[in-house]
Design an enzyme around this catalytic site. Structure first.
Site, PDB file in Angstrom:
ATOM      1  N   LYS A 258       0.861  -1.186   0.000  1.00  0.00           N
ATOM      2  CA  LYS A 258       0.000   0.000   0.000  1.00  0.00           C
ATOM      3  C   LYS A 258       0.896   1.234   0.000  1.00  0.00           C
ATOM      4  O   LYS A 258       1.939   1.237   0.682  1.00  0.00           O
ATOM      5  CB  LYS A 258      -0.892  -0.032   1.245  1.00  0.00           C
ATOM      6  CG  LYS A 258      -1.921   1.099   1.317  1.00  0.00           C
ATOM      7  CD  LYS A 258      -2.802   0.961   2.568  1.00  0.00           C
ATOM      8  CE  LYS A 258      -3.888   2.028   2.626  1.00  0.00           C
ATOM      9  NZ  LYS A 258      -4.766   1.878   3.800  1.00  0.00           N
TER      10      LYS A 258
ATOM     11  N   SER B 284      -9.867   1.930   2.969  1.00  0.00           N
ATOM     12  CA  SER B 284      -8.991   2.738   2.165  1.00  0.00           C
ATOM     13  C   SER B 284      -7.961   1.933   1.375  1.00  0.00           C
ATOM     14  O   SER B 284      -7.384   2.449   0.420  1.00  0.00           O
ATOM     15  CB  SER B 284      -8.249   3.733   3.057  1.00  0.00           C
ATOM     16  OG  SER B 284      -7.340   3.062   3.916  1.00  0.00           O
TER      17      SER B 284
ATOM     18  N   SER C 117     -10.171  -0.577   7.077  1.00  0.00           N
ATOM     19  CA  SER C 117      -9.545  -0.362   5.762  1.00  0.00           C
ATOM     20  C   SER C 117      -8.827  -1.568   5.178  1.00  0.00           C
ATOM     21  O   SER C 117      -8.398  -1.523   4.027  1.00  0.00           O
ATOM     22  CB  SER C 117      -8.572   0.816   5.824  1.00  0.00           C
ATOM     23  OG  SER C 117      -9.282   2.026   5.819  1.00  0.00           O
TER      24      SER C 117
END
Lengths: 486, 95
Positions: A78, A153, A177
Protein backbone atom coordinates in the site's frame (compact mmCIF):
# COMPACT_ATOMS: atom_id res chain seq x y z
CA UNK A 1 1.56 -19.87 -17.37
CA UNK A 2 -1.25 -19.94 -14.80
CA UNK A 3 0.93 -19.53 -11.74
CA UNK A 4 -1.13 -16.51 -10.66
CA UNK A 5 -3.91 -18.95 -9.77
CA UNK A 6 -1.67 -20.50 -7.10
CA UNK A 7 -1.60 -19.36 -3.50
CA UNK A 8 1.46 -17.79 -1.88
CA UNK A 9 2.10 -21.07 -0.01
CA UNK A 10 2.00 -23.03 -3.27
CA UNK A 11 4.28 -20.54 -5.00
CA UNK A 12 6.76 -20.81 -2.12
CA UNK A 13 6.89 -24.60 -2.69
CA UNK A 14 7.37 -24.19 -6.44
CA UNK A 15 10.26 -21.80 -5.81
CA UNK A 16 11.93 -24.16 -3.36
CA UNK A 17 11.52 -27.10 -5.77
CA UNK A 18 12.99 -24.84 -8.52
CA UNK A 19 9.96 -25.46 -10.73
CA UNK A 20 9.80 -21.71 -11.23
CA UNK A 21 12.31 -18.94 -10.58
CA UNK A 22 11.58 -15.71 -8.75
CA UNK A 23 12.44 -13.76 -11.91
CA UNK A 24 9.89 -15.81 -13.91
CA UNK A 25 7.28 -15.43 -11.20
CA UNK A 26 7.77 -11.67 -10.84
CA UNK A 27 7.94 -11.14 -14.62
CA UNK A 28 4.66 -13.04 -14.97
CA UNK A 29 2.95 -10.68 -12.53
CA UNK A 30 4.62 -7.60 -14.06
CA UNK A 31 3.22 -8.69 -17.45
CA UNK A 32 -0.24 -9.04 -15.94
CA UNK A 33 0.06 -5.60 -14.34
CA UNK A 34 1.08 -4.11 -17.69
CA UNK A 35 -1.78 -5.85 -19.49
CA UNK A 36 -4.61 -5.53 -16.96
CA UNK A 37 -4.19 -2.70 -14.49
CA UNK A 38 -5.40 0.01 -16.89
CA UNK A 39 -8.89 -1.42 -16.18
CA UNK A 40 -8.56 -1.13 -12.40
CA UNK A 41 -6.08 1.67 -11.64
CA UNK A 42 -5.07 -0.30 -8.56
CA UNK A 43 -1.42 0.80 -8.64
CA UNK A 44 0.31 4.17 -8.34
CA UNK A 45 3.93 3.15 -8.93
CA UNK A 46 5.32 0.05 -10.65
CA UNK A 47 9.07 -0.51 -10.34
CA UNK A 48 9.82 -3.44 -12.66
CA UNK A 49 13.56 -2.86 -12.81
CA UNK A 50 13.99 -2.86 -9.03
CA UNK A 51 11.69 -5.88 -8.68
CA UNK A 52 13.56 -7.97 -11.23
CA UNK A 53 16.93 -7.07 -9.70
CA UNK A 54 15.67 -8.20 -6.28
CA UNK A 55 14.16 -11.36 -7.79
CA UNK A 56 17.52 -12.18 -9.37
CA UNK A 57 19.23 -11.94 -5.97
CA UNK A 58 16.55 -14.21 -4.48
CA UNK A 59 17.12 -16.74 -7.25
CA UNK A 60 20.84 -16.80 -6.45
CA UNK A 61 20.02 -17.58 -2.81
CA UNK A 62 17.42 -20.21 -3.74
CA UNK A 63 19.89 -21.87 -6.13
CA UNK A 64 22.25 -22.37 -3.21
CA UNK A 65 19.44 -23.81 -1.12
CA UNK A 66 19.48 -20.65 1.02
CA UNK A 67 16.90 -17.95 1.42
CA UNK A 68 14.34 -16.89 4.00
CA UNK A 69 10.79 -18.13 4.55
CA UNK A 70 9.29 -15.85 1.88
CA UNK A 71 12.31 -15.79 -0.44
CA UNK A 72 11.55 -14.67 -3.98
CA UNK A 73 7.80 -14.21 -3.46
CA UNK A 74 6.26 -11.05 -4.95
CA UNK A 75 4.05 -8.55 -3.16
CA UNK A 76 2.50 -5.11 -3.51
CA UNK A 77 2.72 -2.50 -0.76
CA UNK A 78 0.00 0.00 0.00
CA UNK A 79 1.37 3.45 -0.85
CA UNK A 80 1.10 4.45 2.82
CA UNK A 81 4.34 2.61 3.62
CA UNK A 82 7.57 4.53 3.17
CA UNK A 83 9.88 2.83 0.67
CA UNK A 84 13.48 4.06 0.49
CA UNK A 85 14.11 5.73 -2.87
CA UNK A 86 10.60 5.03 -4.19
CA UNK A 87 7.69 7.47 -4.54
CA UNK A 88 5.42 7.29 -1.45
CA UNK A 89 2.25 9.33 -2.03
CA UNK A 90 -0.34 8.14 0.51
CA UNK A 91 -2.84 8.79 -2.29
CA UNK A 92 -2.40 12.55 -1.88
CA UNK A 93 -1.34 15.51 -3.98
CA UNK A 94 0.44 16.60 -0.79
CA UNK A 95 3.00 13.83 -1.33
CA UNK A 96 2.87 13.44 -5.11
CA UNK A 97 6.62 14.18 -5.28
CA UNK A 98 7.71 12.52 -2.04
CA UNK A 99 10.55 10.03 -2.43
CA UNK A 100 10.78 8.40 0.99
CA UNK A 101 14.29 8.52 2.50
CA UNK A 102 13.84 5.30 4.50
CA UNK A 103 11.88 2.03 4.63
CA UNK A 104 8.93 1.38 6.90
CA UNK A 105 9.60 -1.50 9.32
CA UNK A 106 6.93 -3.58 7.53
CA UNK A 107 8.71 -3.00 4.21
CA UNK A 108 12.12 -3.75 5.73
CA UNK A 109 10.96 -6.94 7.45
CA UNK A 110 9.24 -8.42 4.42
CA UNK A 111 12.30 -7.56 2.34
CA UNK A 112 14.50 -9.27 4.94
CA UNK A 113 12.20 -12.28 4.60
CA UNK A 114 13.07 -12.34 0.90
CA UNK A 115 9.95 -10.76 -0.58
CA UNK A 116 10.11 -8.77 -3.81
CA UNK A 117 8.08 -5.55 -4.11
CA UNK A 118 6.43 -5.24 -7.53
CA UNK A 119 4.49 -2.04 -7.07
CA UNK A 120 2.76 0.37 -4.70
CA UNK A 121 -0.99 0.37 -4.46
CA UNK A 122 -3.55 3.13 -4.87
CA UNK A 123 -5.54 4.09 -1.76
CA UNK A 124 -7.93 6.65 -0.35
CA UNK A 125 -6.00 9.81 0.46
CA UNK A 126 -4.25 9.42 3.84
CA UNK A 127 -6.33 6.23 4.30
CA UNK A 128 -9.53 8.25 4.75
CA UNK A 129 -12.35 6.59 2.87
CA UNK A 130 -14.31 3.41 2.29
CA UNK A 131 -14.51 3.35 -1.51
CA UNK A 132 -11.15 4.45 -2.92
CA UNK A 133 -12.94 7.42 -4.47
CA UNK A 134 -10.79 9.83 -2.43
CA UNK A 135 -7.46 9.20 -4.16
CA UNK A 136 -5.61 12.01 -5.93
CA UNK A 137 -4.54 9.30 -8.38
CA UNK A 138 -8.09 8.38 -9.39
CA UNK A 139 -10.72 5.81 -8.45
CA UNK A 140 -9.92 2.11 -8.24
CA UNK A 141 -12.33 -0.29 -9.97
CA UNK A 142 -13.46 -3.50 -8.29
CA UNK A 143 -12.30 -6.41 -10.51
CA UNK A 144 -15.55 -8.25 -9.78
CA UNK A 145 -17.73 -5.66 -11.53
CA UNK A 146 -16.94 -2.54 -13.58
CA UNK A 147 -18.37 0.64 -12.08
CA UNK A 148 -18.21 -0.82 -8.58
CA UNK A 149 -15.93 0.35 -5.78
CA UNK A 150 -13.28 -2.00 -4.31
CA UNK A 151 -13.78 -0.59 -0.81
CA UNK A 152 -11.22 1.47 1.04
CA UNK A 153 -8.99 2.74 2.17
CA UNK A 154 -6.72 -0.13 1.02
CA UNK A 155 -8.78 -0.44 -2.19
CA UNK A 156 -5.79 -0.65 -4.54
CA UNK A 157 -4.17 -3.46 -2.53
CA UNK A 158 -7.44 -5.42 -2.51
CA UNK A 159 -8.22 -4.87 -6.21
CA UNK A 160 -4.67 -5.85 -7.20
CA UNK A 161 -4.82 -9.17 -5.32
CA UNK A 162 -8.37 -9.86 -6.54
CA UNK A 163 -7.18 -9.31 -10.14
CA UNK A 164 -4.20 -11.59 -9.39
CA UNK A 165 -1.66 -8.84 -10.07
CA UNK A 166 0.20 -10.16 -7.01
CA UNK A 167 -0.41 -13.11 -4.68
CA UNK A 168 -0.50 -10.83 -1.61
CA UNK A 169 -0.45 -7.17 -0.64
CA UNK A 170 -0.05 -5.10 2.49
CA UNK A 171 -2.74 -2.79 3.80
CA UNK A 172 -3.55 -0.73 6.85
CA UNK A 173 -6.73 -0.69 8.91
CA UNK A 174 -7.81 2.27 11.05
CA UNK A 175 -11.56 1.61 11.02
CA UNK A 176 -11.91 -1.30 8.60
CA UNK A 177 -9.54 -0.36 5.76
CA UNK A 178 -8.25 -3.94 5.35
CA UNK A 179 -11.38 -5.90 6.22
CA UNK A 180 -13.94 -3.88 4.23
CA UNK A 181 -12.00 -3.99 0.91
CA UNK A 182 -11.18 -7.67 1.56
CA UNK A 183 -14.93 -8.28 1.87
CA UNK A 184 -15.75 -6.26 -1.26
CA UNK A 185 -13.06 -8.00 -3.35
CA UNK A 186 -13.52 -11.60 -2.13
CA UNK A 187 -10.22 -11.81 -0.23
CA UNK A 188 -8.89 -12.82 3.16
CA UNK A 189 -7.48 -9.92 5.17
CA UNK A 190 -6.41 -9.55 8.78
CA UNK A 191 -6.06 -6.55 11.04
CA UNK A 192 -3.82 -7.69 13.88
CA UNK A 193 -3.95 -6.63 17.52
CA UNK A 194 -2.95 -3.00 18.05
CA UNK A 195 0.82 -3.03 18.60
CA UNK A 196 1.46 -6.39 16.93
CA UNK A 197 2.87 -4.90 13.72
CA UNK A 198 5.16 -1.87 13.78
CA UNK A 199 3.74 1.47 12.65
CA UNK A 200 7.20 2.91 11.96
CA UNK A 201 7.30 4.41 8.48
CA UNK A 202 3.58 3.88 7.97
CA UNK A 203 2.17 7.36 7.36
CA UNK A 204 0.01 8.08 10.39
CA UNK A 205 -3.74 8.68 10.21
CA UNK A 206 -5.06 7.93 13.73
CA UNK A 207 -2.20 6.60 15.81
CA UNK A 208 -4.22 4.81 18.51
CA UNK A 209 -6.19 2.91 15.83
CA UNK A 210 -3.81 2.34 12.88
CA UNK A 211 -2.55 -1.19 12.33
CA UNK A 212 -0.97 -2.89 9.30
CA UNK A 213 -1.85 -6.31 7.96
CA UNK A 214 -1.90 -8.45 4.83
CA UNK A 215 -4.37 -9.25 2.03
CA UNK A 216 -4.24 -12.69 0.44
CA UNK A 217 -6.58 -15.21 -1.14
CA UNK A 218 -6.34 -17.62 1.81
CA UNK A 219 -6.05 -17.50 5.58
CA UNK A 220 -2.91 -19.64 5.34
CA UNK A 221 -1.24 -17.03 3.14
CA UNK A 222 -2.28 -14.33 5.62
CA UNK A 223 -0.61 -16.40 8.35
CA UNK A 224 2.65 -16.60 6.37
CA UNK A 225 2.57 -12.86 5.74
CA UNK A 226 1.73 -11.90 9.32
CA UNK A 227 4.60 -14.08 10.49
CA UNK A 228 6.91 -11.92 8.41
CA UNK A 229 5.39 -8.62 9.55
CA UNK A 230 4.74 -9.05 13.28
CA UNK A 231 7.04 -8.38 16.20
CA UNK A 232 8.52 -5.80 18.52
CA UNK A 233 10.10 -2.70 17.01
CA UNK A 234 11.90 -0.22 19.23
CA UNK A 235 11.15 2.49 16.64
CA UNK A 236 7.40 2.28 17.38
CA UNK A 237 6.67 3.47 20.91
CA UNK A 238 3.44 1.44 21.07
CA UNK A 239 4.89 -1.74 19.60
CA UNK A 240 4.20 -4.82 21.75
CA UNK A 241 7.10 -6.89 23.07
CA UNK A 242 4.95 -10.00 23.50
CA UNK A 243 6.57 -12.99 21.79
CA UNK A 244 5.19 -13.79 18.32
CA UNK A 245 3.86 -17.36 18.19
CA UNK A 246 3.84 -19.49 15.03
CA UNK A 247 0.80 -18.52 12.98
CA UNK A 248 0.98 -21.60 10.74
CA UNK A 249 1.64 -24.46 13.22
CA UNK A 250 -1.91 -24.57 14.63
CA UNK A 251 -3.86 -24.02 11.40
CA UNK A 252 -4.83 -27.68 11.06
CA UNK A 253 -6.43 -27.98 14.51
CA UNK A 254 -10.14 -28.77 14.29
CA UNK A 255 -12.93 -26.47 15.46
CA UNK A 256 -14.35 -29.11 17.78
CA UNK A 257 -15.39 -27.39 20.99
CA UNK A 258 -14.83 -23.85 19.69
CA UNK A 259 -17.30 -21.35 21.15
CA UNK A 260 -18.45 -18.74 18.64
CA UNK A 261 -20.41 -15.69 19.78
CA UNK A 262 -22.88 -14.05 17.43
CA UNK A 263 -23.87 -10.53 18.53
CA UNK A 264 -27.54 -9.73 18.03
CA UNK A 265 -26.60 -6.11 17.26
CA UNK A 266 -24.75 -7.16 14.07
CA UNK A 267 -27.99 -8.44 12.55
CA UNK A 268 -30.12 -5.38 13.30
CA UNK A 269 -31.16 -2.45 11.07
CA UNK A 270 -28.95 -1.60 8.15
CA UNK A 271 -27.84 -5.13 7.28
CA UNK A 272 -28.56 -6.16 3.70
CA UNK A 273 -30.66 -9.36 3.52
CA UNK A 274 -28.30 -11.01 1.03
CA UNK A 275 -25.32 -10.42 3.36
CA UNK A 276 -27.28 -11.75 6.35
CA UNK A 277 -28.15 -14.89 4.40
CA UNK A 278 -24.51 -15.62 3.48
CA UNK A 279 -23.37 -15.08 7.08
CA UNK A 280 -26.14 -17.34 8.42
CA UNK A 281 -25.04 -20.03 5.97
CA UNK A 282 -21.48 -19.68 7.31
CA UNK A 283 -22.78 -20.16 10.87
CA UNK A 284 -24.30 -23.48 9.75
CA UNK A 285 -20.94 -24.55 8.32
CA UNK A 286 -19.22 -23.76 11.61
CA UNK A 287 -21.79 -25.83 13.49
CA UNK A 288 -21.13 -28.77 11.16
CA UNK A 289 -17.42 -28.38 11.87
CA UNK A 290 -18.05 -28.89 15.58
CA UNK A 291 -18.22 -25.32 16.87
CA UNK A 292 -20.99 -24.23 19.20
CA UNK A 293 -22.85 -20.99 18.54
CA UNK A 294 -23.86 -18.70 21.38
CA UNK A 295 -25.97 -15.56 21.00
CA UNK A 296 -24.22 -12.61 22.67
CA UNK A 297 -24.78 -8.89 23.06
CA UNK A 298 -22.49 -5.91 22.49
CA UNK A 299 -24.85 -3.27 23.94
CA UNK A 300 -22.81 -0.23 22.90
CA UNK A 301 -22.34 -1.35 19.27
CA UNK A 302 -24.60 1.50 18.13
CA UNK A 303 -22.12 4.06 19.50
CA UNK A 304 -19.07 2.74 17.65
CA UNK A 305 -19.43 4.97 14.59
CA UNK A 306 -20.15 8.13 16.65
CA UNK A 307 -17.13 7.52 18.92
CA UNK A 308 -14.89 6.60 16.00
CA UNK A 309 -15.75 9.78 14.10
CA UNK A 310 -14.51 11.81 17.03
CA UNK A 311 -11.38 9.83 17.90
CA UNK A 312 -10.11 9.25 14.34
CA UNK A 313 -10.50 12.86 13.06
CA UNK A 314 -9.07 14.24 16.32
CA UNK A 315 -5.92 12.15 15.95
CA UNK A 316 -5.80 12.88 12.20
CA UNK A 317 -5.98 16.64 12.67
CA UNK A 318 -2.98 16.40 14.95
CA UNK A 319 -1.01 13.92 12.78
CA UNK A 320 -1.62 15.82 9.57
CA UNK A 321 -0.35 19.10 10.99
CA UNK A 322 3.12 17.89 9.90
CA UNK A 323 2.15 18.54 6.27
CA UNK A 324 2.91 22.24 6.31
CA UNK A 325 4.82 22.79 3.06
CA UNK A 326 8.13 23.31 4.87
CA UNK A 327 10.12 20.09 5.23
CA UNK A 328 8.56 17.83 2.60
CA UNK A 329 5.50 17.57 0.42
CA UNK A 330 3.57 20.11 -1.59
CA UNK A 331 4.31 23.83 -1.28
CA UNK A 332 2.17 26.53 -2.90
CA UNK A 333 3.72 28.98 -5.37
CA UNK A 334 4.90 32.41 -4.18
CA UNK A 335 3.73 32.44 -0.56
CA UNK A 336 3.50 36.00 0.77
CA UNK A 337 4.21 34.99 4.37
CA UNK A 338 4.46 31.90 6.56
CA UNK A 339 0.74 31.74 7.31
CA UNK A 340 -0.09 31.99 3.62
CA UNK A 341 2.43 29.21 2.95
CA UNK A 342 0.77 26.89 5.49
CA UNK A 343 -2.79 27.66 4.49
CA UNK A 344 -2.42 27.53 0.72
CA UNK A 345 -0.04 24.53 0.69
CA UNK A 346 -2.54 22.57 2.79
CA UNK A 347 -5.57 23.82 0.83
CA UNK A 348 -3.94 22.73 -2.45
CA UNK A 349 -2.37 19.52 -1.14
CA UNK A 350 -5.34 17.93 0.65
CA UNK A 351 -8.56 16.61 -0.90
CA UNK A 352 -12.10 17.24 0.36
CA UNK A 353 -12.49 14.28 2.74
CA UNK A 354 -9.12 14.92 4.37
CA UNK A 355 -10.07 18.57 4.87
CA UNK A 356 -13.41 17.57 6.42
CA UNK A 357 -11.69 15.29 8.90
CA UNK A 358 -9.02 17.81 9.81
CA UNK A 359 -11.75 20.38 10.50
CA UNK A 360 -13.89 17.95 12.53
CA UNK A 361 -10.83 16.98 14.55
CA UNK A 362 -9.74 20.57 15.13
CA UNK A 363 -13.27 21.45 16.23
CA UNK A 364 -13.75 18.55 18.66
CA UNK A 365 -10.35 19.19 20.24
CA UNK A 366 -10.80 22.95 20.53
CA UNK A 367 -11.26 24.77 23.82
CA UNK A 368 -14.83 24.53 25.05
CA UNK A 369 -15.71 21.41 23.05
CA UNK A 370 -13.03 18.98 24.21
CA UNK A 371 -15.07 17.50 27.08
CA UNK A 372 -18.31 17.24 25.12
CA UNK A 373 -16.74 15.45 22.17
CA UNK A 374 -13.24 14.07 22.64
CA UNK A 375 -13.41 13.09 26.31
CA UNK A 376 -16.92 11.72 25.86
CA UNK A 377 -15.73 9.62 22.90
CA UNK A 378 -12.88 8.17 24.97
CA UNK A 379 -15.36 7.17 27.67
CA UNK A 380 -17.66 5.56 25.11
CA UNK A 381 -14.59 3.82 23.71
CA UNK A 382 -14.02 2.25 27.12
CA UNK A 383 -17.63 0.99 27.23
CA UNK A 384 -17.27 -0.54 23.75
CA UNK A 385 -14.01 -2.23 24.72
CA UNK A 386 -15.54 -3.54 27.98
CA UNK A 387 -18.44 -5.08 26.02
CA UNK A 388 -15.93 -7.22 24.10
CA UNK A 389 -14.06 -8.28 27.23
CA UNK A 390 -17.33 -9.40 28.84
CA UNK A 391 -18.22 -11.36 25.70
CA UNK A 392 -14.82 -13.07 25.62
CA UNK A 393 -15.50 -14.48 29.10
CA UNK A 394 -17.97 -16.79 27.39
CA UNK A 395 -16.81 -17.23 23.80
CA UNK A 396 -13.55 -17.71 21.87
CA UNK A 397 -14.46 -15.91 18.66
CA UNK A 398 -17.04 -13.33 17.68
CA UNK A 399 -18.60 -13.72 14.24
CA UNK A 400 -20.68 -11.45 12.03
CA UNK A 401 -20.83 -9.69 8.68
CA UNK A 402 -17.81 -7.54 7.73
CA UNK A 403 -19.94 -4.92 6.01
CA UNK A 404 -23.66 -4.10 5.90
CA UNK A 405 -23.80 -4.44 2.07
CA UNK A 406 -21.69 -5.87 -0.75
CA UNK A 407 -19.62 -3.46 -2.90
CA UNK A 408 -21.66 -0.47 -4.10
CA UNK A 409 -21.61 1.55 -7.32
CA UNK A 410 -19.15 4.40 -7.74
CA UNK A 411 -20.67 7.76 -6.92
CA UNK A 412 -23.42 6.21 -4.78
CA UNK A 413 -22.25 7.69 -1.48
CA UNK A 414 -19.83 10.45 -2.44
CA UNK A 415 -22.33 13.23 -1.68
CA UNK A 416 -23.15 12.01 1.81
CA UNK A 417 -20.17 11.56 4.18
CA UNK A 418 -22.32 9.95 6.88
CA UNK A 419 -23.73 7.29 4.49
CA UNK A 420 -20.13 6.48 3.53
CA UNK A 421 -19.09 6.26 7.22
CA UNK A 422 -21.78 3.64 7.90
CA UNK A 423 -19.81 1.15 5.75
CA UNK A 424 -17.60 0.73 8.79
CA UNK A 425 -20.51 -0.15 11.10
CA UNK A 426 -19.12 -3.56 12.07
CA UNK A 427 -15.40 -2.92 11.70
CA UNK A 428 -14.49 0.18 13.76
CA UNK A 429 -15.12 -1.51 17.11
CA UNK A 430 -12.07 -3.77 16.69
CA UNK A 431 -9.89 -0.69 16.15
CA UNK A 432 -11.38 1.19 19.09
CA UNK A 433 -10.75 -1.88 21.29
CA UNK A 434 -7.38 -2.82 19.73
CA UNK A 435 -8.62 -6.33 18.91
CA UNK A 436 -7.47 -8.55 16.03
CA UNK A 437 -10.11 -9.12 13.37
CA UNK A 438 -10.29 -10.77 10.00
CA UNK A 439 -12.54 -10.84 6.95
CA UNK A 440 -12.89 -13.94 4.76
CA UNK A 441 -15.19 -14.62 1.81
CA UNK A 442 -18.44 -16.43 2.72
CA UNK A 443 -20.63 -16.19 -0.37
CA UNK A 444 -21.97 -13.90 -3.06
CA UNK A 445 -24.82 -11.44 -3.46
CA UNK A 446 -25.73 -10.52 -7.06
CA UNK A 447 -22.31 -11.70 -8.23
CA UNK A 448 -20.41 -9.65 -5.66
CA UNK A 449 -18.43 -11.21 -2.79
CA UNK A 450 -19.69 -11.12 0.81
CA UNK A 451 -17.27 -10.96 3.75
CA UNK A 452 -17.48 -12.76 7.08
CA UNK A 453 -15.82 -11.02 10.02
CA UNK A 454 -14.14 -12.93 12.86
CA UNK A 455 -12.82 -11.20 16.00
CA UNK A 456 -10.78 -12.70 18.85
CA UNK A 457 -9.25 -11.35 22.03
CA UNK A 458 -5.95 -9.42 22.05
CA UNK A 459 -2.93 -11.27 20.60
CA UNK A 460 -5.02 -14.30 19.56
CA UNK A 461 -4.20 -13.97 15.85
CA UNK A 462 -3.18 -17.64 15.73
CA UNK A 463 -6.69 -18.70 16.74
CA UNK A 464 -8.27 -16.22 14.33
CA UNK A 465 -6.22 -17.61 11.45
CA UNK A 466 -6.94 -21.21 12.50
CA UNK A 467 -10.71 -20.60 12.54
CA UNK A 468 -10.54 -18.90 9.12
CA UNK A 469 -8.32 -21.66 7.70
CA UNK A 470 -10.63 -24.40 8.96
CA UNK A 471 -13.62 -22.65 7.38
CA UNK A 472 -11.67 -22.52 4.11
CA UNK A 473 -11.11 -26.30 4.31
CA UNK A 474 -14.87 -26.93 4.14
CA UNK A 475 -15.90 -24.10 1.78
CA UNK A 476 -14.52 -22.84 -1.52
CA UNK A 477 -15.62 -19.19 -1.62
CA UNK A 478 -12.00 -18.09 -1.21
CA UNK A 479 -11.00 -19.94 -4.41
CA UNK A 480 -13.32 -17.85 -6.63
CA UNK A 481 -11.72 -15.21 -8.81
CA UNK A 482 -13.20 -12.57 -11.10
CA UNK A 483 -13.72 -13.86 -14.64
CA UNK A 484 -12.03 -12.65 -17.82
CA UNK A 485 -8.61 -11.97 -16.29
CA UNK A 486 -6.55 -14.82 -17.74
CA UNK B 1 -24.79 21.28 16.88
CA UNK B 2 -25.29 23.26 13.65
CA UNK B 3 -22.15 25.06 12.50
CA UNK B 4 -22.21 28.42 10.77
CA UNK B 5 -19.90 29.71 8.06
CA UNK B 6 -18.02 31.79 10.62
CA UNK B 7 -17.40 28.64 12.70
CA UNK B 8 -15.80 26.97 9.67
CA UNK B 9 -13.61 30.06 9.13
CA UNK B 10 -12.47 29.94 12.75
CA UNK B 11 -11.73 26.20 12.75
CA UNK B 12 -9.96 26.41 9.39
CA UNK B 13 -7.71 29.12 10.79
CA UNK B 14 -6.91 26.94 13.83
CA UNK B 15 -5.98 24.12 11.44
CA UNK B 16 -4.06 26.50 9.14
CA UNK B 17 -6.17 25.29 6.26
CA UNK B 18 -7.16 27.70 3.48
CA UNK B 19 -10.88 27.47 2.63
CA UNK B 20 -12.50 29.38 -0.24
CA UNK B 21 -15.55 31.44 0.70
CA UNK B 22 -17.65 29.37 -1.70
CA UNK B 23 -16.74 26.18 0.23
CA UNK B 24 -17.81 27.52 3.64
CA UNK B 25 -21.54 26.77 3.34
CA UNK B 26 -21.19 23.16 2.06
CA UNK B 27 -18.54 22.47 4.71
CA UNK B 28 -20.78 23.88 7.43
CA UNK B 29 -23.58 21.58 6.24
CA UNK B 30 -21.33 18.48 6.02
CA UNK B 31 -19.71 19.04 9.40
CA UNK B 32 -23.05 19.70 11.08
CA UNK B 33 -24.30 16.35 9.77
CA UNK B 34 -21.22 14.60 11.14
CA UNK B 35 -21.61 16.35 14.49
CA UNK B 36 -25.23 15.26 14.78
CA UNK B 37 -24.04 11.69 14.10
CA UNK B 38 -21.39 11.82 16.82
CA UNK B 39 -23.79 13.48 19.28
CA UNK B 40 -25.61 10.12 19.45
CA UNK B 41 -22.95 9.44 22.10
CA UNK B 42 -24.98 11.60 24.45
CA UNK B 43 -27.60 8.83 24.67
CA UNK B 44 -25.34 6.94 27.11
CA UNK B 45 -24.37 8.00 30.61
CA UNK B 46 -20.59 7.91 30.97
CA UNK B 47 -20.29 9.44 34.42
CA UNK B 48 -17.30 7.97 36.21
CA UNK B 49 -16.12 5.96 33.16
CA UNK B 50 -12.34 6.02 32.78
CA UNK B 51 -11.46 7.55 29.37
CA UNK B 52 -9.63 5.15 27.02
CA UNK B 53 -7.12 7.07 24.94
CA UNK B 54 -5.33 3.98 23.82
CA UNK B 55 -5.86 0.22 23.52
CA UNK B 56 -3.77 -1.67 26.04
CA UNK B 57 -3.12 1.52 28.01
CA UNK B 58 0.47 1.56 26.83
CA UNK B 59 3.09 3.22 28.97
CA UNK B 60 5.84 5.00 27.09
CA UNK B 61 9.08 3.07 27.17
CA UNK B 62 12.34 4.68 28.18
CA UNK B 63 15.64 3.98 26.46
CA UNK B 64 19.29 4.82 27.02
CA UNK B 65 20.07 8.43 26.14
CA UNK B 66 22.46 7.59 23.31
CA UNK B 67 22.74 8.62 19.68
CA UNK B 68 20.71 6.15 17.64
CA UNK B 69 20.44 7.77 14.22
CA UNK B 70 23.23 8.72 11.83
CA UNK B 71 23.37 12.24 10.39
CA UNK B 72 21.54 12.07 7.04
CA UNK B 73 20.72 15.73 6.62
CA UNK B 74 21.33 15.84 2.88
CA UNK B 75 19.27 12.76 2.17
CA UNK B 76 16.42 13.90 4.38
CA UNK B 77 16.40 17.39 2.88
CA UNK B 78 16.10 16.08 -0.67
CA UNK B 79 12.33 15.98 -0.18
CA UNK B 80 12.18 19.59 1.03
CA UNK B 81 10.57 22.28 -1.19
CA UNK B 82 13.41 24.77 -0.48
CA UNK B 83 16.66 24.58 1.49
CA UNK B 84 19.82 26.64 1.86
CA UNK B 85 23.02 25.77 3.73
CA UNK B 86 21.27 22.85 5.43
CA UNK B 87 18.30 24.94 6.58
CA UNK B 88 14.66 24.68 5.49
CA UNK B 89 13.71 27.93 3.75
CA UNK B 90 10.43 29.71 4.51
CA UNK B 91 9.23 33.24 3.69
CA UNK B 92 10.78 35.98 5.84
CA UNK B 93 9.20 35.94 9.32
CA UNK B 94 10.99 38.91 10.97
CA UNK B 95 11.46 42.13 8.98
Amino acid sequence: MDIHTKTLAEQAELLKQKKVSSVELCQHYLDRIERLDSKFNSLITVDAERALAAAKLSDEKLAKGEGEALEGLPLIHKDIFCTDGVLTTCGSRMLDNFIAPYDATVVQRLQNQGMVMLAKANMDEFAMGSSNENSYFGNVVNPWKAGTVPGGSSGGSAAAVAARLAPVATGTDTGGSIRQPAAFCGLSGIKPTYGRVSRYGMIAFASSLDQAGPFATTAKDCAMMLQGMAGFDERDSTSSDQAVPSYTDGLDQSLEGLKIGVPAEYFADGLDASVAQAVEQAIEEFKKAGASIKPISLPNQGLCIPAYYVVAPAEASSNLSRFDGVRFGHRCDNPVDLEDLYKRSRAEGFGDEVKRRILIGAYTLSAGFYDAYYLKALQVRRLISDDFQKAFNDVDVILGPTTPTPAFAMGDKTDDPVAMYLNDLYTVSANLSGLPAMSIPCGFADGLPVGLQLVTNHFEEARLLQVAHQYQQITDWHTRAPEGLD
Amino acid sequence: MALKEQDIKDIAHLARLGVDDSALAPLAADLSTVLSLVEQMNSVNTEGVEPMAHPGNAVLRLREDTVSEPNQREKLQQAAPATEDGYFLVPRVIE
